[in-house]
Motif scaffolding. Structure first.
Motif, short mmCIF file in Angstrom:
data_model
loop_
_atom_site.label_atom_id
_atom_site.label_comp_id
_atom_site.label_asym_id
_atom_site.label_seq_id
_atom_site.Cartn_x
_atom_site.Cartn_y
_atom_site.Cartn_z
N MET A 14 68.24 19.41 48.26
CA MET A 14 67.58 18.30 48.91
C MET A 14 68.07 18.24 50.35
O MET A 14 69.26 18.41 50.60
CB MET A 14 67.90 17.00 48.18
N ARG A 15 67.13 18.01 51.26
CA ARG A 15 67.50 17.92 52.67
C ARG A 15 66.80 16.72 53.29
O ARG A 15 65.70 16.38 52.90
CB ARG A 15 67.08 19.17 53.42
N GLY A 16 67.46 16.13 54.26
CA GLY A 16 66.86 15.04 55.01
C GLY A 16 66.56 15.52 56.41
O GLY A 16 67.19 16.46 56.90
N ALA A 17 65.59 14.90 57.08
CA ALA A 17 65.19 15.33 58.41
C ALA A 17 66.12 14.82 59.49
O ALA A 17 66.24 15.42 60.54
CB ALA A 17 63.76 14.88 58.69
N GLN A 18 66.78 13.72 59.27
CA GLN A 18 67.64 13.15 60.29
C GLN A 18 69.09 13.49 60.00
O GLN A 18 69.50 13.61 58.85
CB GLN A 18 67.48 11.63 60.33
N GLN A 19 69.88 13.61 61.05
CA GLN A 19 71.29 13.98 60.89
C GLN A 19 72.03 12.99 60.00
O GLN A 19 72.80 13.37 59.14
CB GLN A 19 71.96 14.10 62.26
N ARG A 20 71.82 11.70 60.20
CA ARG A 20 72.49 10.71 59.37
C ARG A 20 72.13 10.90 57.90
O ARG A 20 72.96 10.74 57.01
CB ARG A 20 72.12 9.30 59.82
N GLY A 21 70.89 11.27 57.63
CA GLY A 21 70.45 11.50 56.27
C GLY A 21 71.27 12.58 55.58
O GLY A 21 71.56 12.49 54.39
N PRO A 48 74.68 13.32 49.57
CA PRO A 48 75.54 13.39 48.38
C PRO A 48 75.65 12.06 47.63
O PRO A 48 75.60 12.03 46.40
CB PRO A 48 76.90 13.83 48.92
N VAL A 49 75.76 10.96 48.36
CA VAL A 49 75.86 9.64 47.73
C VAL A 49 74.55 9.31 47.03
O VAL A 49 74.54 8.81 45.90
CB VAL A 49 76.20 8.55 48.77
N LEU A 50 73.42 9.61 47.67
CA LEU A 50 72.13 9.34 47.05
C LEU A 50 71.94 10.15 45.77
O LEU A 50 71.44 9.64 44.77
CB LEU A 50 71.00 9.64 48.04
N LEU A 51 72.34 11.43 45.80
CA LEU A 51 72.22 12.26 44.60
C LEU A 51 73.07 11.73 43.45
O LEU A 51 72.64 11.74 42.30
CB LEU A 51 72.59 13.71 44.93
N GLU A 52 74.28 11.25 43.76
CA GLU A 52 75.13 10.67 42.72
C GLU A 52 74.47 9.44 42.10
O GLU A 52 74.48 9.26 40.88
CB GLU A 52 76.49 10.28 43.30
N ARG A 53 73.91 8.59 42.95
CA ARG A 53 73.25 7.38 42.45
C ARG A 53 72.03 7.72 41.61
O ARG A 53 71.79 7.10 40.57
CB ARG A 53 72.87 6.45 43.60
#
Length: 62
Positions: A1-8, A13-18
């Motif tokens: 999984m990748r996000g387009a923004q650097q902060r993302g 990792p936290v989102l995947l855990e949740r």
């Protein structure tokens, strides 16, 4: 999984855990799930917001 923004990238990792823990509920984020052959119909549904559709999941091979 990748996000387009650097902060993302930092938050992934936290989102995947949740998500693995079953929270938050994500069922409302993508409707409907269609085959690749039905992709044009799905794009039309999103464009027209038919039945409240704002995103669609397109799965090759059904």
């Amino acid at each position: 999984m990748r996000g387009a923004q650097q902060r993302g990238q930092r938050d992934i990792p936290v989102l995947l855990e949740r998500l693995a823990a079953g929270e938050p509920s994500t069922g409302h984020l993508a409707t409907p799930t269609v085959s690749l052959d039905e992709a044009p119909r799905a794009y039309d549904m999103v464009k027209q917001e038919a039945d409240g559709c704002v995103r669609a999941v397109i799965r090759p091979g059904g």
